[in-house]
Design an enzyme around this catalytic site. Sequence first.
Site, PDB file in Angstrom:
ATOM      1  CG  ASN A 130      -7.318  -2.472  -6.270  1.00 51.33           C
ATOM      2  OD1 ASN A 130      -6.383  -3.245  -6.128  1.00 51.33           O
ATOM      3  ND2 ASN A 130      -7.605  -1.554  -5.352  1.00 51.33           N
ATOM      4  CG  ASP A 159      -2.036   0.971   1.179  1.00 55.58           C
ATOM      5  OD1 ASP A 159      -2.318   1.485   0.077  1.00 55.58           O
ATOM      6  OD2 ASP A 159      -2.633   1.263   2.234  1.00 55.58           O
ATOM      7  N   GLY A 160       0.301   2.321  -0.534  1.00 50.31           N
ATOM      8  CA  GLY A 160       0.976   3.614  -0.476  1.00 50.31           C
ATOM      9  C   GLY A 160       1.572   4.080  -1.795  1.00 50.31           C
TER      10      GLY A 160
END
Length: 264
Positions: free
Chosen positions: A84, A36-37
């Site tokens: 997503n 993540d990120g």
Amino acid sequence: MIPDLKGFIKPGSVEDALVRRLDFKRLPVHVAVIMDGNGRWAKRRNLPRVEGHRAGSKSVRAVVEASARLGIKVLSLYAFSKENWKRPRNEVALLWSLLEDYLKKEDRILVKNDIRLRVIGQKEGIPASVRRQIDRVEALTADNTRMTCCLALNYGGRSEIVDGVRRLLADPKTDPAALDEDSFGDALYTAGLPDPDLLIRTSGELRVSNFLLWQIAYAEIWVTPELWPDFRARHLLEAFIDYQKRERRFGAVSPGGGAGSAKP
Ligand code: FPP
């Protein structure tokens, strides 16, 4: 230093110091990662989000190789969730094209490092060109044994459980009275794989985001503020060191051992 790390970890480096703190006999067998990120990494650099994903695929390469060399047997990476699809069209398209590129280019590295690729998720919903690459690389690496790299694509933990129930109901051999946790586990995408011992999440978020819901029942969770595109072997080593300090009780009282102690 163990032979697989020679030439990979520089003597005297931060990684070298971390490796020396590891007990190779008590490594997690299965490591699952929520990457993540990527978006925040790009935003901090005034770049489009897609550049964060591009940088994130470099971390994937680094972490796959480091895990295999360190002796991890199963590495599961959450690369594209069923949720997503809700992202902007260009971001979704770029993610699939990065995944296709990864499969086209990394096949040789997987073969060279004796890594087996296994994709988990609803394959029917994956774009056809990516599916072709998945089928090709899964077949190419089917006999590899050093490590299994489980790529979660079009994956959702709840859907996996529902798909498992559907599979069992559709099978005339299913005997409800004989169904137990092990046989239910065999109906999941991860059939035959051990449950994750360690779940890593980057970017500081404290959520499991529908990843391997059934399988992480007793996983140790390690969260780092590091954004995925900045994640490298040294962070993996930090996670393993922390994991080895944990006492895993699997619901029982203290067995006296630390992490990696035998499941009752
Ligand atoms: C989360 O970051 C990351 C993803 C949704 C996708 C992960 C994909 C990759 C690392 C690249 C390709 C993968 C492979 C296997 C080659 P985010 O976009 O949610 O970040 P944010 O929370 O900062 O917005």
